[in-house]
Structures are given as C-alpha cells and as structure tokens.
Design a protein around this motif. Structure first.
Motif, PDB file in Angstrom:
ATOM      1  N   UNK A   1      32.763  24.797  12.699  1.00 24.13           N
ATOM      2  CA  UNK A   1      33.524  23.684  13.259  1.00 24.13           C
ATOM      3  C   UNK A   1      32.762  22.962  14.370  1.00 24.13           C
ATOM      4  N   UNK A   2      31.960  23.681  15.114  1.00 25.21           N
ATOM      5  CA  UNK A   2      31.187  23.081  16.217  1.00 25.21           C
ATOM      6  C   UNK A   2      30.007  22.262  15.726  1.00 25.21           C
ATOM      7  N   UNK A   3      29.551  22.508  14.521  1.00 19.70           N
ATOM      8  CA  UNK A   3      28.397  21.792  13.982  1.00 19.70           C
ATOM      9  C   UNK A   3      28.731  20.316  13.834  1.00 19.70           C
ATOM     10  N   UNK A   4      27.948  19.461  14.475  1.00 20.79           N
ATOM     11  CA  UNK A   4      28.240  18.037  14.457  1.00 20.79           C
ATOM     12  C   UNK A   4      27.212  17.239  13.670  1.00 20.79           C
ATOM     13  N   UNK A   5      26.068  17.807  13.411  1.00 21.02           N
ATOM     14  CA  UNK A   5      25.006  17.078  12.730  1.00 21.02           C
ATOM     15  C   UNK A   5      25.249  16.963  11.243  1.00 21.02           C
ATOM     16  N   UNK A   6      24.550  16.031  10.659  1.00 16.46           N
ATOM     17  CA  UNK A   6      24.621  15.848   9.219  1.00 16.46           C
ATOM     18  C   UNK A   6      23.703  16.867   8.543  1.00 16.46           C
ATOM     19  N   UNK A   7      23.933  17.061   7.273  1.00 13.25           N
ATOM     20  CA  UNK A   7      23.090  17.956   6.497  1.00 13.25           C
ATOM     21  C   UNK A   7      21.684  17.370   6.459  1.00 13.25           C
ATOM     22  N   UNK A   8      20.721  18.136   6.901  1.00 13.08           N
ATOM     23  CA  UNK A   8      19.336  17.665   6.922  1.00 13.08           C
ATOM     24  C   UNK A   8      18.572  18.291   5.772  1.00 13.08           C
ATOM     25  N   UNK A   9      17.960  17.428   4.984  1.00 15.35           N
ATOM     26  CA  UNK A   9      17.136  17.900   3.887  1.00 15.35           C
ATOM     27  C   UNK A   9      15.686  17.700   4.292  1.00 15.35           C
ATOM     28  N   UNK A  10      14.937  18.790   4.334  1.00 13.60           N
ATOM     29  CA  UNK A  10      13.540  18.707   4.737  1.00 13.60           C
ATOM     30  C   UNK A  10      12.656  18.815   3.501  1.00 13.60           C
TER      31      UNK A  10
ATOM     32  N   UNK B   1      34.065  33.931  14.279  1.00 17.43           N
ATOM     33  CA  UNK B   1      32.840  33.404  14.885  1.00 17.43           C
ATOM     34  C   UNK B   1      32.144  32.432  13.923  1.00 17.43           C
ATOM     35  N   UNK B   2      32.036  32.810  12.648  1.00 16.04           N
ATOM     36  CA  UNK B   2      31.408  31.924  11.676  1.00 16.04           C
ATOM     37  C   UNK B   2      32.191  30.622  11.527  1.00 16.04           C
TER      38      UNK B   2
END
Length: 166
Positions: free
Chosen positions: A91-100, A85-86
């Motif tokens: 693999x499904x994550x399509x966004x870029x790494x977001x730094x807030x 599951x992890x």
C-alpha cells in the motif's frame, strides 16, 4: 521405506509441486528475463530453499506445534504479522511499475539468483504447511525408521520440484 513411494504421497507431493506458487513465478521470471541458464539456477535455488522446511520437520517442529497450542498460536500470529507487513509495504508503494532492460546472459550472477530462489522458498507458506502438516501423516506411528523415511520423502519432493521447475 516403502512409504516413500506410496501412491498417496507421490500424488500429494506432485499436486503441491504443480500448484503455481512463488517459486514458480521466480523461476519463470528469471527464465524469461535471463534465459535457460538463469531458469535452471533459479529452480536450483528454489529447490535448495526446501531444506529448512525439511529440517524443521525432521527435528520435530511439527510434533511441537501439534502438542503445544501456544507454539502453534505464536506461529499463526507471526504469519499474520508478516502478511500485514507485506500488505502495508504494498500500500505504501507509490511508484509506477518500472521495466528495466534485460541483462545479457553474461551479466547474470548465478549466486544472486540461487540465493534469491532459496530465500523465496524459505518464506513460502505452502512448503511450511506441506512439511509440517502433511508430510508426517504419511509416516506410520510404529515406523522404526521414521526420520530416515521422512528425509527420503523430502528428497523425492525436492527432486520433483527441481524437475517440474526446470
């Protein structure tokens, strides 16, 4: 209770605590992002996340898994399903790494950080292995106070974890 402070137990527990895992990463991330207070709160939450593992060992889950091949197989299958599951979610994550932007120390919610640390360590397989497979090996079979000794060893492990994480 002399087994609690045996060199073999203390060395094994220290190695388990020192090997970086999810709790260390969680504590460091909050320490770097939120400062010393957030780091201490995260370390405390991670330490409290050890309690379910200790409780499972105290009620005899280790003995059940040792005695029942079916129960042990079920736990292994559940672990494989969780890891798959992890992997699927990664693999499904399509966004870029977001730094807030970092929160200011005043904006840090200690309860949320501690709960996150608690949940991180509930799902930590290293702790499950330690408490269900290794910890019972430090008890002698004829020990009259096995439960009390195991609880004391768990307390020593928790103290080591808190000190090392902080």
């Amino acid at each position: 209770m002399d087994a609690v402070f045996g060199a073999d137990f203390l060395l094994t527990a220290l190695v388990v605590v020192l090997v970086p895992g999810t709790g260390v990463v969680y504590t460091l991330a909050h320490g770097l992002g939120g400062g010393a207070r957030a780091s201490v709160v995260a370390a405390t939450g991670c330490t409290l996340g050890i309690l379910p593992h200790l409780g499972a060992a105290l009620v005899g889950l280790a003995a059940l898994l040792h005695a029942s091949a079916l129960a042990f197989q079920a736990v292994k299958v559940a672990g494989v399903i969780y890891l798959l599951y992890l992997a699927w979610m990664t693999l499904r994550e399509k966004g870029a790494l977001a730094v807030t932007p970092a929160e200011s120390p005043r904006d840090i919610h200690a309860g949320r950080i501690a709960l996150g640390g608690f949940l991180v360590n509930i799902l930590n397989p290293k702790l499950s292995i330690f408490f269900l497979a290794f910890l019972p090996q430090f008890l002698s079979p004829d020990q009259a106070q096995a439960t009390a000794t195991m609880a004391a060893m768990g307390g020593v492990f928790m103290a080591m974890t808190l000190v090392v994480f902080i």
